[in-house]
Enzyme design. Structure first.
Site, PDB file in Angstrom:
ATOM      1  N   SER A  83      34.388  88.236 -34.119  1.00  0.00           N
ATOM      2  CA  SER A  83      33.799  88.658 -35.386  1.00  0.00           C
ATOM      3  C   SER A  83      32.330  88.248 -35.400  1.00  0.00           C
ATOM      4  O   SER A  83      31.881  87.478 -34.560  1.00  0.00           O
ATOM      5  CB  SER A  83      34.534  88.041 -36.579  1.00  0.00           C
ATOM      6  OG  SER A  83      34.336  86.630 -36.629  1.00  0.00           O
ATOM      7  N   HIS A 123      30.768  75.903 -42.093  1.00  0.00           N
ATOM      8  CA  HIS A 123      30.689  75.692 -43.540  1.00  0.00           C
ATOM      9  C   HIS A 123      29.667  74.596 -43.833  1.00  0.00           C
ATOM     10  O   HIS A 123      29.554  73.617 -43.100  1.00  0.00           O
ATOM     11  CB  HIS A 123      32.046  75.256 -44.103  1.00  0.00           C
ATOM     12  CG  HIS A 123      32.983  76.384 -44.377  1.00  0.00           C
ATOM     13  ND1 HIS A 123      32.880  77.189 -45.477  1.00  0.00           N
ATOM     14  CD2 HIS A 123      34.046  76.839 -43.672  1.00  0.00           C
ATOM     15  CE1 HIS A 123      33.860  78.097 -45.455  1.00  0.00           C
ATOM     16  NE2 HIS A 123      34.564  77.896 -44.362  1.00  0.00           N
ATOM     17  N   SER A 152      38.819  76.934 -19.859  1.00  0.00           N
ATOM     18  CA  SER A 152      39.793  77.145 -20.928  1.00  0.00           C
ATOM     19  C   SER A 152      39.774  75.980 -21.922  1.00  0.00           C
ATOM     20  O   SER A 152      39.414  74.850 -21.581  1.00  0.00           O
ATOM     21  CB  SER A 152      41.199  77.279 -20.338  1.00  0.00           C
ATOM     22  OG  SER A 152      41.275  78.425 -19.516  1.00  0.00           O
ATOM     23  N   ALA A 170      36.964  72.590 -18.552  1.00  0.00           N
ATOM     24  CA  ALA A 170      38.077  72.846 -19.464  1.00  0.00           C
ATOM     25  C   ALA A 170      38.245  71.697 -20.448  1.00  0.00           C
ATOM     26  O   ALA A 170      38.146  70.522 -20.089  1.00  0.00           O
ATOM     27  CB  ALA A 170      39.363  73.039 -18.668  1.00  0.00           C
ATOM     28  N   THR A 175      28.706  69.968 -28.433  1.00  0.00           N
ATOM     29  CA  THR A 175      28.014  69.778 -29.719  1.00  0.00           C
ATOM     30  C   THR A 175      26.505  69.764 -29.573  1.00  0.00           C
ATOM     31  O   THR A 175      25.795  69.697 -30.570  1.00  0.00           O
ATOM     32  CB  THR A 175      28.457  68.459 -30.358  1.00  0.00           C
ATOM     33  OG1 THR A 175      28.092  67.373 -29.494  1.00  0.00           O
ATOM     34  CG2 THR A 175      29.960  68.429 -30.592  1.00  0.00           C
ATOM     35  N   LYS A 176      26.000  69.803 -28.344  1.00  0.00           N
ATOM     36  CA  LYS A 176      24.565  69.760 -28.094  1.00  0.00           C
ATOM     37  C   LYS A 176      24.239  70.707 -26.949  1.00  0.00           C
ATOM     38  O   LYS A 176      25.122  71.193 -26.245  1.00  0.00           O
ATOM     39  CB  LYS A 176      24.126  68.343 -27.750  1.00  0.00           C
ATOM     40  CG  LYS A 176      24.801  67.797 -26.492  1.00  0.00           C
ATOM     41  CD  LYS A 176      24.399  66.368 -26.201  1.00  0.00           C
ATOM     42  CE  LYS A 176      25.095  65.867 -24.924  1.00  0.00           C
ATOM     43  NZ  LYS A 176      24.719  64.482 -24.601  1.00  0.00           N
ATOM     44  N   ARG A 190      29.182  65.904 -22.019  1.00  0.00           N
ATOM     45  CA  ARG A 190      28.006  65.274 -21.417  1.00  0.00           C
ATOM     46  C   ARG A 190      27.892  65.766 -19.979  1.00  0.00           C
ATOM     47  O   ARG A 190      28.847  66.332 -19.409  1.00  0.00           O
ATOM     48  CB  ARG A 190      28.134  63.754 -21.436  1.00  0.00           C
ATOM     49  CG  ARG A 190      29.338  63.227 -20.702  1.00  0.00           C
ATOM     50  CD  ARG A 190      29.447  61.712 -20.802  1.00  0.00           C
ATOM     51  NE  ARG A 190      30.616  61.198 -20.097  1.00  0.00           N
ATOM     52  CZ  ARG A 190      30.639  60.919 -18.803  1.00  0.00           C
ATOM     53  NH1 ARG A 190      29.543  61.083 -18.060  1.00  0.00           N
ATOM     54  NH2 ARG A 190      31.728  60.456 -18.231  1.00  0.00           N
ATOM     55  N   ARG A 193      27.731  66.229 -13.528  1.00  0.00           N
ATOM     56  CA  ARG A 193      26.966  66.353 -12.293  1.00  0.00           C
ATOM     57  C   ARG A 193      26.179  67.663 -12.386  1.00  0.00           C
ATOM     58  O   ARG A 193      26.173  68.298 -13.431  1.00  0.00           O
ATOM     59  CB  ARG A 193      27.887  66.342 -11.061  1.00  0.00           C
ATOM     60  CG  ARG A 193      28.950  67.404 -11.036  1.00  0.00           C
ATOM     61  CD  ARG A 193      29.886  67.182  -9.847  1.00  0.00           C
ATOM     62  NE  ARG A 193      30.867  68.244  -9.709  1.00  0.00           N
ATOM     63  CZ  ARG A 193      31.999  68.317 -10.393  1.00  0.00           C
ATOM     64  NH1 ARG A 193      32.296  67.358 -11.273  1.00  0.00           N
ATOM     65  NH2 ARG A 193      32.844  69.308 -10.203  1.00  0.00           N
TER      66      ARG A 193
END
Length: 562
Positions: A83, A123, A152, A170, A175-176, A190, A193
């Site tokens: 979407s 949100h 995955s 996987a 988040t960054k 993080r 390698r």
């Protein structure tokens, strides 16, 4: 159905291509191929989708996009949920049960594993009295580069940029930003390698780049200053072709002190001191806007005059660098009672323009600092009222005093925090409240590509990130992420210098060529050199620069709280 009929392959092959679409155009019969093409033509006709050659969209997927572009060789497998706005290059694959929502951009050859969620929206949660699902959505968007493999059960959150040729293992929660060529994994993800070792950052390379920058900037500083000197008026201009300003005189002094260790050569230091001191209005203590004839206007709105407010900082620190100070107290601050301080703070537009609110606080705090340096402690309780209001009204969820807005996300919030904290907590040597929440807010903001892609950076937005991260570095909170941000922004900043002209306020790029803000000048040079020091010091590399800011952007407290 789009797969092999049950009579040919049995019930378990009924939806073979829906779940294994990579073999569709090599193995499907003509009738099944034709049905797939009919499905695609219908989507193009009814919804305006753009679908390339040899693509496959399973009829068992949910494709609900307002905008949909799928390059040649792309496919969407069964169970996928799409979407929002999706723009995908060639050979992009979205495997079974993947979720791709919001504003998402994929480069070429992006492979998305099964059960992965790429969520280009979120949100807002600013109002604790409103249920989350009733609060508006915010979308920063997700950008994924070329040749990226996403495993995955990965989750990629809004605002993230994933670099070219990277791999996301996987189960990772991203988040960054992911650097180009990196292999990342974990929660939060993080760098594990490097898929492309040549793209791995090297501290020794950065040290070399910092050393080379200092050598170049120092050697060319006289040319930078001479370029901005107007011999007809005997004043500095920010850049050739514009009118002189008070700030340009101060920026010249800052640049010369930082890179040459002396006052600008164009005018004796005492003449520059006399000029700045002579511009101060003895009644208010402020320095107003410079007129074409070299005199200054009176600041009629006090610290609400944006020029006069910044001149408290720029003229005050320029005089300090020259071994002097204002001739008079800044009386608009010394006369202010505690009640007037609180009234002024509450009148500021924190909800709509946190930057201007923070600028007012910065000017007030700096005025109180200069007055105390003169022995003028002002009205009893005024300083305590300033700090007390800031501490008791700060939002403990963000560590700041503003609110995000749909038009520019956290930009005003972060900019306002920098200005307000610089003139108060940083300048007076006091710890900011909720420093870890400040780090959270800054790291969320720096993922906003609208302001931090290399071609969109400007000195203000990067400084407003660099200083708060430096100010809160003692916490060690999210230190690895802070270092990654500092390294990225520092590498970008070192590339913004223009030979023999310095830095423009706006980063140079073909898309910004011709913009006045991108033209090299004194303001950009003063700000970016300070930004580079702050970012380098966050990485423990500032010694390679062989300079340290001593003016408006000095790292040490300018005064104690007493």
């Amino acid at each position: 159905m789009t797969g092999v009929p049950a009579a040919e392959g049995g019930p378990f092959d009924r939806n073979h291509f829906d779940y294994s679409p990579w073999s569709f155009w090599d193995e499907a019969d003509e009738r099944v191929r034709q049905r797939q093409l009919d499905v695609q033509r219908d989507l193009v006709r009814r919804r305006g989708y753009e679908i390339g050659e040899r693509c496959f969209l399973s009829e068992l997927a949910s494709v609900q996009n307002e905008e949909f572009r799928l390059g040649n060789g792309g496919y969407v497998a069964a169970g996928a949920y799409l979407s929002g706005s999706l723009r995908a290059g060639r050979d992009c694959t979205i495997n079974p049960y993947a979720v791709v929502r919001g504003a998402v951009r994929l480069g070429d050859a992006v492979r998305i594993g099964a059960h992965t969620s790429i969520l280009g929206f979120n949100h807002t949660t600013e109002d604790p009295d409103t249920e989350v699902f009733r609060q508006p959505l915010r979308s920063l968007g997700i950008t994924i580069g070329d040749d990226v493999w996403i495993g995955s059960h990965v989750v990629v959150l809004d605002g993230v940029a994933v670099g070219d040729r990277s791999v996301i293992a996987a189960g990772a929660v991203v988040t960054k930003d992911v650097p180009a060529g990196a292999i990342v994994g974990g929660n939060p993800a993080r760098v594990l390698r490097w898929r492309v070792p040549a793209l791995a950052p090297r501290s020794d390379d950065l040290v070399g780049a910092l050393t080379a920058f200092t050598k170049t900037a120092r050697a060319q500083a006289p040319q930078v200053l001479a370029r901005c000197w107007d011999p007809d008026t005997g004043l500095f201009v920010d850049r050739p072709g514009v009118a002189p300003t008070v700030r340009s005189q101060c920026d010249a002094i800052e640049v010369a002190d930082l890179l040459l260790g002396r006052a600008p050569d164009q005018l004796p230091a005492q003449a520059q001191v006399d000029r700045l001191r002579g511009w101060q209005d003895p009644e208010t203590g402020l320095v107003g806007t410079l007129r074409p004839d070299g005199t200054v206007e009176r600041a009629r709105d006090g610290l609400s005059d944006p020029d006069a407010a910044y001149h408290v900082l720029s003229a005050g620190y320029a005089l300090d660098l020259l071994g002097s100070g204002f001739a008079e107290p800044i009386r608009v601050a010394s006369r202010m009672t505690a009640e007037e301080v609180v009234t002024g703070l509450e009148r500021q537009p924190w909800a709509t323009s946190a930057w201007s609110a923070g600028a007012w606080v910065d000017a007030l705090g700096t005025a109180l600092h200069w007055n105390r340096r003169r022995g003028d402690r002002g009205t009893p309780g005024a300083v305590e009222a300033l700090f007390g209001w800031l501490v008791t009204t700060v939002d403990p969820r963000t560590g700041t005093w503003g609110r995000p807005a749909p038009v520019d996300g956290l930009r005003q919030v972060v900019n306002g925090f920098y200005r307000a904290s610089r003139g108060t907590f940083a300048q007076f040597g006091l710890p900011v409240p909720h420093p870890e929440r400040v780090v959270d807010t800054i790291l969320e903001h720096v993922r906003d590509a609208r302001f931090f892609r290399p071609e969109r950076q400007d000195a203000c937005n990067v400084l407003d990130v660099a200083h708060p991260l430096w100010l809160t570095r003692h916490t060690g909170y999210r230190a690895e992420e802070v270092a990654q941000v500092a390294r990225r922004l520092l590498t970008d900043a070192l590339g913004h210098w223009t030979d023999r002209a310095g830095f423009g306020f706006q980063a140079p790029h073909p898309t910004t060529a011709g913009l006045p803000a991108a033209a090299p000048g004194l303001q950009g040079t003063e700000m970016w050199t300070a930004v580079i020091w702050l970012l380098a010091d966050l990485l423990g590399l500032a010694d390679a620069l062989h300079y340290r800011p001593r003016g408006v952007h000095r790292p040490e407290p300018a005064t104690g709280p007493g």
